[in-house]
Write a protein that holds these residues in place. Structure first.
Motif, short mmCIF file in Angstrom:
data_model
loop_
_atom_site.label_atom_id
_atom_site.label_comp_id
_atom_site.label_asym_id
_atom_site.label_seq_id
_atom_site.Cartn_x
_atom_site.Cartn_y
_atom_site.Cartn_z
N GLU A 139 3.76 4.87 5.06
CA GLU A 139 5.19 4.84 5.35
C GLU A 139 5.52 5.63 6.62
O GLU A 139 6.36 5.21 7.44
N ASP A 140 4.88 6.79 6.79
CA ASP A 140 5.14 7.63 7.96
C ASP A 140 4.31 7.21 9.17
O ASP A 140 4.37 7.87 10.22
N LYS A 141 3.50 6.16 9.03
CA LYS A 141 2.65 5.65 10.10
C LYS A 141 1.69 6.72 10.62
O LYS A 141 1.39 6.80 11.82
N VAL A 142 1.26 7.60 9.69
CA VAL A 142 0.22 8.56 10.06
C VAL A 142 -1.07 7.83 10.39
O VAL A 142 -1.84 8.25 11.26
N VAL A 143 -1.32 6.73 9.65
CA VAL A 143 -2.45 5.86 9.98
C VAL A 143 -1.88 4.52 10.43
O VAL A 143 -0.93 4.00 9.84
N ASP A 144 -2.43 4.00 11.51
CA ASP A 144 -1.91 2.73 12.00
C ASP A 144 -2.99 1.78 12.50
O ASP A 144 -2.68 0.63 12.82
N ASP A 145 -4.25 2.26 12.54
CA ASP A 145 -5.28 1.31 12.96
C ASP A 145 -5.56 0.33 11.83
O ASP A 145 -5.53 0.69 10.66
N PRO A 146 -5.77 -0.92 12.14
CA PRO A 146 -5.89 -1.97 11.11
C PRO A 146 -6.96 -1.69 10.07
O PRO A 146 -6.77 -1.97 8.89
N ALA A 147 -8.10 -1.14 10.48
CA ALA A 147 -9.19 -0.90 9.51
C ALA A 147 -8.77 0.12 8.46
O ALA A 147 -8.99 -0.07 7.26
N THR A 148 -8.14 1.22 8.89
CA THR A 148 -7.72 2.26 7.95
C THR A 148 -6.60 1.75 7.06
O THR A 148 -6.56 2.02 5.85
N VAL A 149 -5.66 1.00 7.63
CA VAL A 149 -4.57 0.44 6.83
C VAL A 149 -5.13 -0.49 5.76
O VAL A 149 -4.71 -0.46 4.60
N ALA A 150 -6.09 -1.33 6.17
CA ALA A 150 -6.69 -2.25 5.20
C ALA A 150 -7.42 -1.48 4.10
O ALA A 150 -7.35 -1.85 2.92
N GLU A 151 -8.11 -0.40 4.47
CA GLU A 151 -8.81 0.41 3.48
C GLU A 151 -7.82 1.07 2.52
O GLU A 151 -8.05 1.12 1.31
N TYR A 152 -6.71 1.56 3.04
CA TYR A 152 -5.70 2.17 2.17
C TYR A 152 -5.13 1.14 1.20
O TYR A 152 -4.93 1.41 0.01
N HIS A 153 -4.85 -0.07 1.72
CA HIS A 153 -4.34 -1.12 0.83
C HIS A 153 -5.36 -1.45 -0.27
O HIS A 153 -4.99 -1.64 -1.44
N HIS A 154 -6.62 -1.51 0.11
CA HIS A 154 -7.67 -1.81 -0.88
C HIS A 154 -7.73 -0.71 -1.93
O HIS A 154 -7.81 -0.98 -3.14
N ARG A 155 -7.70 0.54 -1.51
CA ARG A 155 -7.79 1.66 -2.46
C ARG A 155 -6.57 1.71 -3.36
O ARG A 155 -6.66 2.04 -4.55
N ILE A 156 -5.39 1.39 -2.82
CA ILE A 156 -4.18 1.35 -3.65
C ILE A 156 -4.32 0.28 -4.73
O ILE A 156 -3.98 0.50 -5.90
N ARG A 157 -4.84 -0.88 -4.36
CA ARG A 157 -5.02 -1.95 -5.35
C ARG A 157 -6.05 -1.54 -6.42
O ARG A 157 -5.84 -1.76 -7.61
N VAL A 158 -7.16 -0.92 -5.98
CA VAL A 158 -8.20 -0.51 -6.92
C VAL A 158 -7.66 0.51 -7.92
O VAL A 158 -7.87 0.40 -9.14
N GLU A 159 -6.95 1.52 -7.41
CA GLU A 159 -6.42 2.56 -8.30
C GLU A 159 -5.35 1.98 -9.23
O GLU A 159 -5.25 2.38 -10.39
N THR A 160 -4.55 1.06 -8.70
CA THR A 160 -3.54 0.42 -9.56
C THR A 160 -4.21 -0.36 -10.69
O THR A 160 -3.76 -0.32 -11.84
N ASP A 161 -5.28 -1.06 -10.36
CA ASP A 161 -6.01 -1.80 -11.39
C ASP A 161 -6.60 -0.85 -12.43
O ASP A 161 -6.57 -1.15 -13.64
N ARG A 162 -7.12 0.27 -11.98
CA ARG A 162 -7.69 1.24 -12.93
C ARG A 162 -6.63 1.75 -13.88
O ARG A 162 -6.85 1.84 -15.10
N MET A 163 -5.46 2.10 -13.36
CA MET A 163 -4.40 2.60 -14.22
C MET A 163 -3.88 1.51 -15.15
O MET A 163 -3.53 1.77 -16.30
#
Length: 345
Positions: A139-163
């Motif tokens: 949200e604060d655009k601390v990360v903006d490179d596509p690879a890191t953004v994609a990794e964050y999206h992937h980790r958010i999905r994985v953690e959401t699935d776990r919960m």
């Protein structure tokens, strides 16, 4: 009046002697069961009466015939009293043991509930903190490179699935504990269930370099609810894969005897401490290895390690009228499920 006093004296002396012996016997038996204590008390009461009557009869110089009648009457009364008393004492002892077991079980359940709340809170708090941090970074655009953004999206999905899986496990467990689970039974080919469970577990097994082996043919048909049975097999496979070291092996077999179908999942985890075996299927029991969740992605394809998987297995199996147990084998442990077999045509 003098005769009555003498009768009372003789009866008191005889009863006191027997009572003193009874007190000594009770002290020696202070660590014995409730039934033994009640039986001794009854015996002391009956014997003291019998001895007192006998002593008074002797003091009154009764004829041999009259004395015999008195003794037979006292003996018959004593036998009936002891029989009735022991029967009620047995029921009292059983009730006391049942009440003590119920209290112990309640204490265990309460301890399990406290552990479950603590562990589930921990297992939810940790990924939620990570999700919040990643969401704020995006949200604060601390990360903006596509690879890191994609990794964050992937980790958010994985953690959401776990919960989500953890919440699903809690819901399933609540249905089991409330007795609301009513599986609709039908003939189910066990081979199809095992094949689907192996496919669902394959990503986790590949990540951990664990081989999952199963025979291609010879699978029996079981009488069960398909979805619940699939949950049982998948949970057992995931549990064995998770605790098997890299390059280990998990094998699943099944067969049929006279009345039941059995399914066994064996692994090479190295074995389970004997003290832990009785608690494997308790809610939130995870031994000493898993008080913290696995890293994101480590359990991809399988349920979370919330300590609920085996508890759900036991609940689902028992809802089918079956049973499950675990024991150690040469290189690991073996989980065996027994369910009613489907009738053969």
């Amino acid at each position: 009046m003098k005769d009555l006093l003498l009768i009372g004296l003789y009866a008191s002396i005889a009863g006191g002697a027997v009572g003193a012996l009874g007190i000594g016997a009770l002290r020696l038996m202070r660590h014995r069961s409730i039934l033994a204590h009640v039986a001794v008390l009854l015996a002391v009461t009956v014997v003291s009466v019998a001895v007192g009557v006998t002593a008074v009869a002797e003091a009154m110089f009764l004829s041999a015939h009259d004395l015999q009648i008195v003794l037979v009457t006292v003996a018959a009364s004593a036998a009936v009293t002891l029989a009735v008393g022991v029967a009620f004492a047995r029921r009292l002892a059983q009730a006391a043991v049942w009440a003590d077991q119920a209290r112990q079980r309640e204490r265990q359940l309460e301890a399990g509930r406290r552990e479950l709340v603590a562990w589930v809170s921990h297992d939810l708090r940790t990924p939620l903190a990570g999700l919040r941090a990643m969401a704020e970074a995006l949200e604060d655009k601390v990360v903006d490179d596509p690879a890191t953004v994609a990794e964050y999206h992937h980790r958010i999905r994985v953690e959401t699935d776990r919960m989500t899986r953890l919440v699903d496990d809690l819901f399933e467990l609540s249905r089991i504990n409330a007795g609301a689970l009513r599986p609709v039974l039908s003939p189910v080919p066990l081979g199809d269930i095992v094949s689907d469970a192996i496919a669902a577990t394959a990503p986790l097994a590949a990540d951990r370099r664990v081989r999952v082996l199963a025979p291609e043919t010879g699978w029996p048909t079981v009488r069960a609810a398909e979805a619940e049975l699939a949950r049982v097999v998948t949970n057992l496979l995931v549990n064995s894969v998770r605790y098997t070291p890299p390059d280990g092996t998990v094998r699943i077999d099944a067969g049929r005897d006279e009345k039941d179908v059995w399914l066994a999942v064996s692994d090479t985890c190295g074995g389970i401490p004997e003290a832990d075996l009785p608690r494997l299927f308790d809610v939130a029991f995870r031994g000493e290895r898993a008080r913290t969740p696995a890293p994101a992605g480590a359990d991809r394809g399988g349920p979370t390690g919330g300590g609920l998987g085996l508890a759900i297995v036991r609940g689902l199996v028992e809802a089918h009228g079956g049973r499950v147990h675990a024991h150690n084998v040469a290189k690991g442990c073996r989980f065996v499920v027994r369910l009613p077999a489907a009738p053969t045509s």
